[in-house]
Design an enzyme around this catalytic site. Structure first.
Site, PDB file in Angstrom:
ATOM      1  N   LYS A  70      -5.692 -14.137 -12.625  1.00 16.20           N
ATOM      2  CA  LYS A  70      -5.561 -14.874 -11.433  1.00 16.20           C
ATOM      3  C   LYS A  70      -7.193 -15.388 -11.298  1.00 16.20           C
ATOM      4  O   LYS A  70      -7.598 -16.010 -11.944  1.00 16.20           O
ATOM      5  CB  LYS A  70      -4.912 -14.249 -10.295  1.00 16.20           C
ATOM      6  CG  LYS A  70      -3.480 -13.685 -10.743  1.00 16.20           C
ATOM      7  CD  LYS A  70      -2.448 -13.687  -9.506  1.00 16.20           C
ATOM      8  CE  LYS A  70      -1.150 -13.166  -9.992  1.00 16.20           C
ATOM      9  NZ  LYS A  70      -0.021 -14.073  -9.817  1.00 16.20           N
ATOM     10  N   TYR A 109       4.366  -4.695  -9.625  1.00 21.65           N
ATOM     11  CA  TYR A 109       4.563  -5.785 -10.706  1.00 21.65           C
ATOM     12  C   TYR A 109       3.424  -5.601 -11.557  1.00 21.65           C
ATOM     13  O   TYR A 109       2.182  -5.843 -11.217  1.00 21.65           O
ATOM     14  CB  TYR A 109       5.109  -7.276 -10.339  1.00 21.65           C
ATOM     15  CG  TYR A 109       5.373  -8.091 -11.459  1.00 21.65           C
ATOM     16  CD1 TYR A 109       6.202  -7.851 -12.433  1.00 21.65           C
ATOM     17  CD2 TYR A 109       4.376  -9.177 -11.697  1.00 21.65           C
ATOM     18  CE1 TYR A 109       6.474  -8.805 -13.349  1.00 21.65           C
ATOM     19  CE2 TYR A 109       4.564  -9.855 -12.790  1.00 21.65           C
ATOM     20  CZ  TYR A 109       5.731  -9.973 -13.692  1.00 21.65           C
ATOM     21  OH  TYR A 109       5.868 -10.824 -14.651  1.00 21.65           O
ATOM     22  N   ASP A 114      -4.386  -2.222 -10.880  1.00 17.83           N
ATOM     23  CA  ASP A 114      -3.982  -3.392 -11.394  1.00 17.83           C
ATOM     24  C   ASP A 114      -4.297  -4.263 -10.127  1.00 17.83           C
ATOM     25  O   ASP A 114      -3.778  -4.618  -9.317  1.00 17.83           O
ATOM     26  CB  ASP A 114      -2.273  -3.647 -11.539  1.00 17.83           C
ATOM     27  CG  ASP A 114      -2.043  -4.843 -12.001  1.00 17.83           C
ATOM     28  OD1 ASP A 114      -2.774  -6.001 -11.757  1.00 17.83           O
ATOM     29  OD2 ASP A 114      -1.017  -5.154 -12.439  1.00 17.83           O
TER      30      ASP A 114
HETATM   31  C1  PLP Z   1      -0.182  -7.360  -9.583  1.00 24.40           C
HETATM   32  C2  PLP Z   1      -0.108  -8.181 -10.984  1.00 24.40           C
HETATM   33  N1  PLP Z   1      -0.274  -7.741 -12.094  1.00 24.40           N
HETATM   34  C3  PLP Z   1       0.212  -8.468 -13.339  1.00 24.40           C
HETATM   35  C4  PLP Z   1       0.567  -9.740 -13.252  1.00 24.40           C
HETATM   36  C5  PLP Z   1       0.970 -10.470 -14.401  1.00 24.40           C
HETATM   37  O1  PLP Z   1       0.069 -11.823 -14.599  1.00 24.40           O
HETATM   38  P1  PLP Z   1       0.376 -12.909 -15.265  1.00 24.40           P
HETATM   39  O2  PLP Z   1       1.441 -13.472 -14.651  1.00 24.40           O
HETATM   40  O3  PLP Z   1      -0.957 -13.610 -15.470  1.00 24.40           O
HETATM   41  O4  PLP Z   1       0.861 -12.480 -16.661  1.00 24.40           O
HETATM   42  C6  PLP Z   1       0.851 -10.352 -11.891  1.00 24.40           C
HETATM   43  C7  PLP Z   1       1.463 -11.576 -11.835  1.00 24.40           C
HETATM   44  O5  PLP Z   1       1.529 -11.891 -10.742  1.00 24.40           O
HETATM   45  C8  PLP Z   1       0.531  -9.555 -10.850  1.00 24.40           C
HETATM   46  O6  PLP Z   1       0.558  -9.837  -9.450  1.00 24.40           O
END
Ligand code: PLP
Length: 443
Positions: A275, A159, A247
């Site tokens: 985060k 994700y 990511d």
């Molecule tokens: C690996 C990863 N990338 C991107 C995101 C998206 O982040 P946000 O929820 O702060 O938009 C998340 C959210 O859980 C994530 O786990």
């Protein structure tokens, strides 16, 4: 990193006075679609009514009914020190007194960017944004702008937030709700997104702008990269002239001070952070090689912007957390996660329920069943056994809050004591025994 004894009894009820979780959820549903501001908070996959949080402190949250839970959600990994840690609340309070947003450069964003670049070798520059979604969306745009190519390779079950281009084969909430992707995303938006299985080296040709990957997958449950997988991606990207994007929204500053690139020894071209970098406030960042980021406006032609980007409250919180956490804290955290994973394994399997409890550094997952899980297809096969809802409910009844979806990680943090870990493990033994009694034993 502990905070001393907790206050004895929190006030019952939320800011609006005494109420039940059900009453708050009913009110929420009238004015907020589905009653939640992010679908992963919904109990749709596990049944029941979400608890409405009145407050949190350390490892715990209290709902509006005054019930306390050991919180393994920790804002889906945004909180590392535990809730309402004084390091964060004091930094935010100090920053707020100086003004909450200016639309002009501030010292705090420079210091946070310096901190990030000093901890993550190869990351020369970062631009701060307000969420992980923005970070990943912007990193992909930069990769496309830098390479002049459009194709993006992503891995099934990873994700990367909810930007159109990346909402294909997504994990986390889309996986939990069983959505193939999202309505409202035009086919054209994902036409250049190629989704491939995690832990298999995809074909990367000279039309690929970037390969984006969670270096430790944590949105299809916790799935470790197979030995050599990340290094092979690096080589394949180099051979094709494509950029490699890590990511690290979950792994960044959680897996260790340098995140997954230091942990794995593989250096990507671009990183996405979120985060922990914001200390529990809305902050994300994307960063990378100086020559790559030179394409960004105002220096280059790739546009990206944000009114609240580098927000002073968020940068103060992020900086406070990054400065407070020591290498020894990360060692402690990983040791605690290992203890949690071992305890869960023993407790659940001991009740006769087949389980795997993957642990990668501080990240802990649960897969029911005994078939190995190394990608999204195998994760889905485990989830199809439908044991998670019973486990989740059993844990909640015993005072342990897990994420209400089977594809999320557990986030032990620096506030969780050994005693908290014991509570979680004991709850798991009880929940698993109840599952076994209900005929859920899978061996
Ligand atoms: C690996 C990863 N990338 C991107 C995101 C998206 O982040 P946000 O929820 O702060 O938009 C998340 C959210 O859980 C994530 O786990």
């Amino acid at each position: 990193m502990g905070e001393g004894p907790l206050e004895a009894a929190p006030r019952r009820g939320g800011a609006e006075g005494p109420a039940t979780n059900a009453a708050w959820f009913e009110r929420a549903r009238r004015v907020i679609p589905g009653g939640v501001d992010s679908p992963v908070r919904s109990f749709a996959a596990v049944g029941g009514v979400p608890y409405t949080v009145a407050r949190g402190r350390g490892a715990y949250v209290w709902d509006v009914e005054g019930r306390r839970y050991v919180d393994m959600v920790q804002s889906y990994g945004a909180v590392l020190l535990g809730h309402a840690h004084s390091v964060v609340t004091e930094a935010v309070t100090r920053a707020a007194a100086l003004g909450t947003s200016f639309g002009a450069p501030t010292e705090g964003e420079v210091v946070l960017a310096e901190l990030v670049c000093s901890r993550v070798p190869g990351c020369d520059q970062v631009r701060l944004v307000s969420s992980g979604t923005e970070a990943a969306m912007s990193a992909v745009r930069v990769a496309r702008g830098f390479t002049g190519r459009t194709r993006v390779v992503k891995f099934d079950g990873c994700y990367h937030g909810h930007a159109d281009t990346l909402l294909a084969g997504g994990g986390s909430g889309v996986a939990t709700l069983g959505l193939p992707g999202s309505a409202g995303v035009p086919a054209a938006a994902v036409a250049d997104t190629v989704v491939v299985p995690y832990n298999r080296l995809p074909e990367i040709d000279d039309e690929v702008a970037c390969v984006i990957v969670e270096p430790v997958a944590a949105n299809m449950g916790v799935v470790a990269p197979a030995p050599g997988f990340l290094g092979a991606l690096r080589q394949a990207c180099d051979a094709a002239g494509a950029l490699l994007v890590f990511d690290e929204v979950i792994t960044g500053f959680r897996l260790g001070p340098g995140g997954a690139s230091v942990w794995s020894g593989v250096t990507p071209d671009l990183w996405c952070f979120g985060k922990v970098i914001g200390g529990g406030l809305p902050l994300g960042a994307f960063g990378g090689r100086r020559d790559v980021l030179a394409v960004l406006a105002p220096s280059g032609p790739v546009y990206q912007a944000g009114t609240l980007s580098g927000n002073p409250l968020a940068t103060a919180a992020g900086r406070a957390v990054l400065e407070a956490v020591t290498a020894a804290d990360y060692d402690d955290l990983c040791a605690r996660a290992g203890r949690l994973a071992g305890g869960l394994r023993e407790a659940i399997a001991g009740a006769g329920v087949a389980v795997q409890v993957p642990v990668v550094g501080p990240l802990v997952g649960v897969f029911f069943g005994s078939a190995p899980v190394d990608d999204y297809a195998s994760a889905r096969a485990s989830v199809a056994g439908d044991l998670y809802p019973g486990f989740f409910t059993g844990m909640l009844e015993r005072g342990v809050a897990l994420a209400p979806g089977p594809y999320e990680a557990m986030f032990p943090g620096l506030a969780h004591s050994d005693a908290d870990v014991d509570v979680v493990v004991e709850a798991a033994a009880g929940a698993a025994a109840a599952m076994a009694a209900n005929g859920s034993a899978t061996r």
